[in-house]
Design an enzyme around this catalytic site. Structure first.
Site, PDB file in Angstrom:
ATOM      1  N   LYS A  79       0.852  -1.205   0.000  1.00 51.65           N
ATOM      2  CA  LYS A  79       0.000   0.000   0.000  1.00 51.65           C
ATOM      3  C   LYS A  79       0.886   1.253   0.000  1.00 51.65           C
ATOM      4  O   LYS A  79       1.920   1.284   0.675  1.00 51.65           O
ATOM      5  CB  LYS A  79      -0.911  -0.028   1.241  1.00 51.65           C
ATOM      6  CG  LYS A  79      -1.965   1.084   1.266  1.00 51.65           C
ATOM      7  CD  LYS A  79      -2.923   0.942   2.454  1.00 51.65           C
ATOM      8  CE  LYS A  79      -3.995   2.032   2.446  1.00 51.65           C
ATOM      9  NZ  LYS A  79      -4.938   1.924   3.583  1.00 51.65           N
ATOM     10  N   SER A 159     -10.003   2.382   2.492  1.00 50.01           N
ATOM     11  CA  SER A 159      -9.007   3.011   1.661  1.00 50.01           C
ATOM     12  C   SER A 159      -8.040   2.053   0.977  1.00 50.01           C
ATOM     13  O   SER A 159      -7.384   2.448   0.017  1.00 50.01           O
ATOM     14  CB  SER A 159      -8.223   4.012   2.497  1.00 50.01           C
ATOM     15  OG  SER A 159      -7.470   3.347   3.496  1.00 50.01           O
ATOM     16  N   SER A 183     -10.469   0.164   6.885  1.00 49.00           N
ATOM     17  CA  SER A 183      -9.847   0.165   5.549  1.00 49.00           C
ATOM     18  C   SER A 183      -9.185  -1.123   5.100  1.00 49.00           C
ATOM     19  O   SER A 183      -8.777  -1.221   3.941  1.00 49.00           O
ATOM     20  CB  SER A 183      -8.837   1.296   5.442  1.00 49.00           C
ATOM     21  OG  SER A 183      -9.521   2.495   5.198  1.00 49.00           O
TER      22      SER A 183
END
Ligand code: GLN
Length: 493
Positions: A79, A159, A183
């Site tokens: 990420k 997210s 998330s």
């Protein structure tokens, strides 16, 4: 010929260790899959050489008879919230565009030390604020999933939407995610994969771009419970560089996995049944209860009375911390600098921040600054901290009655891009079931349960006692074994 991209963490690691194939072949297949999936926009930066170098190191170590790491030869996605040395780490924000850290986050370093390789930096909502991956400066991520018989796009959640899309589309064997208020779990549920947020403090936050520091936790996203367990073992561990890091042994969760829940009690929180709930979400929850009962557990009714205050509390505390954390982006130290002709220092701050942050990030900074302002601090921030304590106490009280909690992960399945972007409150509701465990710092996981009538995945959430990732993983495994969820999105990209 094996299609290596269909393999998960354990299958790749064991195949490499056993000499069934080389780590280089695996990395090459995944690099090609990443290159071929530009339509999903799951990656902001591809790093094929990093993946190949790690693969070669694993192959060499094997040839020399050395002991291989837990993740040796496994190509993963990282990420964009994690700082990776020499590779752009932008938290999907314009304000950090071009920022190449001189250092490596502890979690990513732990993964490289375990032998994993990086395929690239995964797209996400800007600064991890969002539930649909539509706030990224680098463009929306598109989920590989579409409603059956439709070619309309759906969102991958957020997210960690680049992570969920990439894992579901077989662009990587697994990915890192971070979870501040859902998330990891919400995008996992939207894309039919697993994801676990461990107990707060298990994974070091050092080198992870901060959103709301008292809530932020890293965790793995993968296609099976066992793969999550293996990867979490590699990610977790005490880190003196993070003052909130837990100084505890990291258990070998993967070695102690068992879907036999005989003697365990699973709590069903009454307050999670909300008015007007989606019928298919309710049905999946019922199935979940049956599966856990079948695994030997007793299902018990529990009450978490402050549940309805959790989301509003989160939307005071998280923006408050974000407004403070994001004060550091001033055009001086990192990334973007907007220095208008003849501008002074204040003008540069203002111009850089006005241009560098997107709308959702600005909204959070405004809310956060307001709730921390001298006149409103007691009414909002202090009050929210007290309610957070009540939410935590709710959970502490029920551990006398149950060993883990079963709930839906999300109130709906994935929606179409744009469907909620004009209504921030509707977007925030995505995390209504995820946020309470975040406020309490508890381990929580989403596992795929079934497809809904539209052919889109639904997830179930398991919440555990502090430090009891094993209990969460085991209950997750019991569901995985019974749900038999082996659906994959049909390739259209
Ligand atoms: N969707 C939530 C938010 O926008 C949670 C985000 C997260 O967990 N990083 O704040």
């Amino acid at each position: 010929m094996t299609d290596f991209t269909q393999l998960g963490v354990k299958a790749i690691r064991d195949g490499v260790a056993g000499g069934d194939f080389t780590a280089r072949e695996v990395a090459e297949s995944f690099n090609a899959a990443v290159e071929g999936a530009a339509a999903l926009n799951a990656f902001i930066v591809a790093t094929p050489d990093h993946a190949l170098a790690a693969a070669d190191a694993a192959d060499t170590a094997r040839a020399e008879g050395k002991t291989l790491g837990k993740m040796a030869g496994v190509p993963i996605g990282m990420k964009d919230l994690f700082c990776t040395r020499g590779v752009q780490s932008a938290a999907a924000s314009h304000i950090l565009e071009g920022f190449k850290p001189q250092y490596e986050s502890t979690v990513s370093q732990n993964l490289w030390d375990a032998g994993a390789g990086m395929l690239g930096k995964l797209n996400m909502d800007e600064f991890a604020m969002g539930s649909s991956n539509e706030t990224s400066y680098f463009g929306n991520v598109t989920s590989p999933w579409r409603k059956s018989g439709s070619n309309t796009d759906t969102v991958p959640g957020g997210s960690s939407g680049g992570s969920s899309a990439a894992v579901a589309a077989r662009l990587c064997a697994a990915a890192t995610g971070t979870d501040t208020g859902g998330s990891i779990r919400q995008p996992a549920a939207f894309t039919g994969i697993c994801g676990i947020k461990p107990t707060y403090g298990r994974c070091s936050r050092w080198g992870v771009v901060a959103f709301a520091s008292s809530l932020d936790q890293a965790g793995p996203m993968a296609r099976s419970v066992e793969d999550c367990a293996i990867m979490l073992e590699a990610m977790a561990g005490f880190d003196p560089k993070d003052s909130t890091s837990l100084d505890r042994e990291v258990p070998e969760w993967s070695a102690h996995l068992s879907g036999d829940l005989t003697g365990k009690k699973i709590g069903i929180p009454r307050e999670y049944s909300m008015d007007g709930m989606d019928a298919e979400i309710l049905a999946s929850w019922e199935r979940g209860k049956e599966w856990l009962r079948d695994a030997g557990a007793e299902i018990v009714d529990i009450s978490l009375p402050h549940t309805k205050y959790a989301l509003p509390t989160y939307y005071i505390i998280a923006p408050a911390e974000a407004s403070s954390n994001l004060a550091r982006y001033d055009g001086v130290r990192y990334g973007l600098r907007d220095l208008p002709e003849g501008a002074g220092l204040q003008d540069m701050y203002a111009a850089t921040r006005a241009e560098g942050f997107g709308d959702e990030v600005k909204r959070r900074i405004l809310i956060g600054t307001y709730v921390l302002s001298a006149g409103f601090y007691d009414a909002y921030y202090n009050q929210a901290q007290k309610v957070r304590t009540l939410v935590s106490q709710d959970f502490a009280n029920v551990w006398a009655e149950c060993d883990a909690i079963l709930a839906p992960t999300t109130p709906t399945a994935a929606f179409a891009p744009g469907a909620q972007s004009d209504n921030p409150l509707a977007m925030y509701l995505n995390d209504v079931f995820a946020v309470p465990a975040s406020l309490a710092g508890l381990p929580a996981m989403s596992v795929p349960a079934m497809l809904n009538g539209d052919g889109l995945p639904l997830g179930l959430q398991l919440i555990g006692k502090p430090f009891d990732e094993q209990g969460v993983l085991n209950a997750g495994l019991a569901i995985q074994e019974r749900a038999g969820f082996d659906h994959a999105p049909e390739k259209w990209w």
